[in-house]
Design a protein around this motif. Structure first.
Motif, PDB file in Angstrom:
ATOM      1  N   CYS A  97       0.909  -0.865  -0.063  1.00 26.41           N
ATOM      2  CA  CYS A  97       0.062   0.061  -0.223  1.00 26.41           C
ATOM      3  C   CYS A  97       0.703   1.089  -0.113  1.00 26.41           C
ATOM      4  N   ALA A 104      -0.663   4.142  -0.432  1.00 23.89           N
ATOM      5  CA  ALA A 104      -1.507   5.528  -1.257  1.00 23.89           C
ATOM      6  C   ALA A 104      -1.088   6.919  -0.135  1.00 23.89           C
ATOM      7  N   THR A 135       0.543  10.591  -1.523  1.00 23.47           N
ATOM      8  CA  THR A 135      -0.836  11.572  -1.381  1.00 23.47           C
ATOM      9  C   THR A 135      -0.557  12.409  -0.420  1.00 23.47           C
ATOM     10  N   CYS A 156      -7.451   4.630   3.947  1.00 23.09           N
ATOM     11  CA  CYS A 156      -8.691   4.056   3.313  1.00 23.09           C
ATOM     12  C   CYS A 156      -9.732   4.078   4.893  1.00 23.09           C
ATOM     13  N   VAL A 170      -1.343   2.194  -5.870  1.00 20.71           N
ATOM     14  CA  VAL A 170      -0.941   2.407  -4.500  1.00 20.71           C
ATOM     15  C   VAL A 170      -1.451   1.414  -3.945  1.00 20.71           C
ATOM     16  N   LYS A 216      -8.433  13.640  -3.231  1.00 19.55           N
ATOM     17  CA  LYS A 216      -8.429  12.884  -3.108  1.00 19.55           C
ATOM     18  C   LYS A 216      -9.135  12.093  -4.780  1.00 19.55           C
ATOM     19  N   PHE A 222      -9.417   8.819  -6.964  1.00 20.54           N
ATOM     20  CA  PHE A 222      -7.926   7.730  -7.431  1.00 20.54           C
ATOM     21  C   PHE A 222      -9.447   6.349  -8.389  1.00 20.54           C
ATOM     22  N   LEU A 235      -3.877   5.777  -8.364  1.00 17.41           N
ATOM     23  CA  LEU A 235      -3.542   7.201  -8.714  1.00 17.41           C
ATOM     24  C   LEU A 235      -2.735   7.552  -9.190  1.00 17.41           C
TER      25      LEU A 235
END
Length: 595
Positions: free
Chosen positions: A174, A176, A180, A194, A538, A571, A573, A588
């Motif tokens: 992961c 993410a 970001t 998440c 991501v 954000k 995605f 992303l």
């Protein structure tokens, strides 16, 4: 056939919680060190870990320390020195992700492959065993049958999570949070992207779900599957929660201790505990009393599992209250209002079947009420709630005393005793029962001395103290440490190529993989100076939003047009579905606003 040792593995944010985990029945505890743990805010000094080691080893409870982040090139020496310090204070094993630690010429301390290693196949499990890992922490996403296939492939103990928070992405894969916000989950700094609310849209802008926590999973609870996991070959049962408080650890450890003990008692010829000492707790363990987002057994029954997400809130759901009269003054409750929004409130008073809240609230008729804070439970759990004692057998004869405990530690003290007829007989058994704050209780006492043997009470008390002191010393001298496994030659990695998600962050790890047959290696994204000019995967997950929403393309004809997007604040995605493998990728777009 030797019995299989079963291990209940508990988390600890600090030394105090680790000690409570031991008292409440853990066979092993895991905690972070001064650096390089996957929970950066759960770090501990070497001195604190040494305190835990000293306490835990009384019961042959093992202490594992997490050094399970990726390691940058300029940190290799620091990590080596850290591992050397952990070895010196008697830590049982180090949990690692970065393969550099296999080639750093560490002291012969056992190494465990972290769940960050993303162990999902028998081939990868066998590779990690053969390069020197003593225990393997499997990915959370596996079914019972997939776990069985792995345990049948390896000979080292296999460890599985059984309780606590779930990461929606395969662990270690992961990125993410990093792409970001610049906070890497592989460096212990996950921002928990998440758990954010998202709106799901299709390529035409149609809203499929609005402001829902679409990537937030319920908490894992495999307590009803412990027997099946044992039959599948699992030997270590891991509770998530190195950021959880002491009450959580006390409650959940005691709950799983009872579950595992029941199975051992029913199969005494097949299984045994990996530590010693009986824990006595003063409360009834109840998982619903501790932080939870609602429970799921995830993919253990099937990779087609649904109802595993917590769309409405990532906060604790607590326990469902069926009768308001069960609430107490000072409790905290939560519910979903008429707009589906999560609301929480403190209760000032409970009067019969009415509650007087701390602020004005509107609870629609028929609303399910959850208690998220039980004030009476908290008061009880704030007090000492467990003790753990080792069974000690004592024999007193004409020449001395012998003490042997359940660990198999045996001590003999020779005596020059007096024999005097007519002296008042002393109840030596009652004197040996005075074990006070020691970790022992007198399980049996056998006297074979002459009736006229006399030992003054002051001397018998000193004899008892010496016996305990020598048992403690003998336990330390005979403590069974696990050593680093030797690497098998010509072990080949299952893949010829590694991309950034395989987390190679330094030259030592790179050389390790090249030595094991990998031909092409892309360094991890954390070490790159520029953002790649391409879509970045991501997250990769077995969880599927479409399946959870009842929109699985295998089961129903799609009414949406791909690609689908998740939009949350700034954000954005894109989702990609690999239906043949039942996997979802979260991407992303490098052109999106990532601020």
């Amino acid at each position: 056939m030797a019995k299989r040792k079963l291990e209940l593995l508990a988390p600890a944010a600090n030394a105090q919680i680790a000690i409570q985990a031991v008292l409440h029945g853990a066979d092993a505890v895991y905690m972070g060190a001064t650096s390089h743990g996957a929970r950066k805010s759960a770090s501990n000094s070497i001195e604190s870990i040494a305190e835990v080691v000293e306490f835990a080893h009384q019961y042959r409870v093992k202490v594992y320390v997490t050094v399970n982040t990726i390691v940058y090139e300029n940190e290799l020496k620091k990590v080596y020195q850290l591992c050397e310090s952990l070895y010196r204070i008697g830590v049982d094993a180090i949990i690692v992700q970065d393969m550099a630690l296999l080639d750093l010429n560490l002291p012969p301390i056992a190494l465990h492959a972290s769940t960050q290693c993303d162990i999902r196949t028998p081939e990868k499990a066998r590779f990690l065993q053969d390069v020197g890992f003593s225990q393997l922490v499997l990915a959370r996403e596996l079914t019972l049958e997939e776990i069985r296939k792995i345990t049948e492939t390896v000979s080292v103990p296999v460890e599985c999570f059984v309780h606590g928070a779930l990461c929606v992405s395969y662990s270690g894969r992961c990125h993410a949070s990093f792409v970001t916000l610049g906070r890497s989950a592989n460096r212990g700094e996950c921002a928990q992207i998440c758990r954010m609310p998202f709106t799901l849209t299709d390529s035409r802008g149609r809203v499929l779900a609005k402001d829902k926590h679409l990537l937030s999973l319920r908490d894992f609870n495999a307590s009803d599957k412990i027997g099946a996991l044992i039959e599948a070959g699992v030997s270590s049962f891991k509770i998530e929660g190195r950021l959880k408080d002491m009450d959580y650890v006390k409650n959940i450890v005691a709950y799983y201790r009872a579950k595992i003990d029941e199975i051992i008692a029913s199969n005494p010829d097949k299984y045994e505990r990996s530590s010693f000492g009986k824990s006595s707790v003063s409360f009834k363990p109840q998982p619903c009393k501790s932080f939870n987002r609602g429970f799921t057994d995830y993919f253990l029954p099937s990779w087609k599992s649904v109802n595993i997400a917590s769309f409405l809130t990532p906060k604790s759901m607590g326990e469902i209250i069926s009768d308001i009269r069960l609430l107490h003054n000072g409790d905290g409750i939560s519910f979903f209002d008429k707009n589906g929004l999560y609301q929480g409130v403190h209760i000032n008073r409970v009067e019969g079947n009415k509650i007087i809240p701390g602020r004005k609230i509107d609870i629609p008729k028929g609303t399910v009420i959850h208690r998220t804070n039980d004030i009476e439970w908290q008061k009880m759990m704030s007090r000492p709630t467990a003790d753990r004692k080792l069974a000690l057998n004592v024999t007193l004869d004409n020449n001395g005393v012998t003490g042997e405990d359940e660990r198999g530690v045996k001590v003999r003290i020779l005596l020059d005793v007096t024999k005097e007829i007519g002296r008042k007989e002393i109840d030596y058994k009652s004197e040996f029962e005075k074990l006070g704050n020691t970790p022992y209780f007198l399980n049996s006492y056998y006297a074979s001395h002459d009736r006229d043997m006399f030992i003054p009470r002051s001397e018998i008390n000193e004899l008892r103290r010496r016996l305990i002191r020598y048992l403690d010393q003998a336990n330390l001298l005979t403590y069974p440490y696990d050593k680093r496994r030797e690497e098998k030659e010509f072990t080949i990695y299952p893949s010829k190529e590694l991309d950034f998600r395989d987390n190679v962050a330094n030259s030592v790890a790179e050389k390790f993989y090249l030595r094991h047959g990998v031909e092409k290696i892309e360094k991890t994204i954390e070490t790159k100076t520029t953002t790649p000019e391409k879509d970045i995967v991501v997250m990769t997950t077995r969880y599927c939003i479409l399946r959870e929403l009842g929109m699985c393309k295998k089961n129903v004809r799609p009414t949406f047009q791909e690609p689908l997007k998740l939009i949350g604040g700034s954000k954005e995605f894109r989702l990609r579905f690999n239906c043949s493998n039942c996997e979802m990728e979260v991407l992303l777009d490098s052109k999106c606003n990532n601020s």
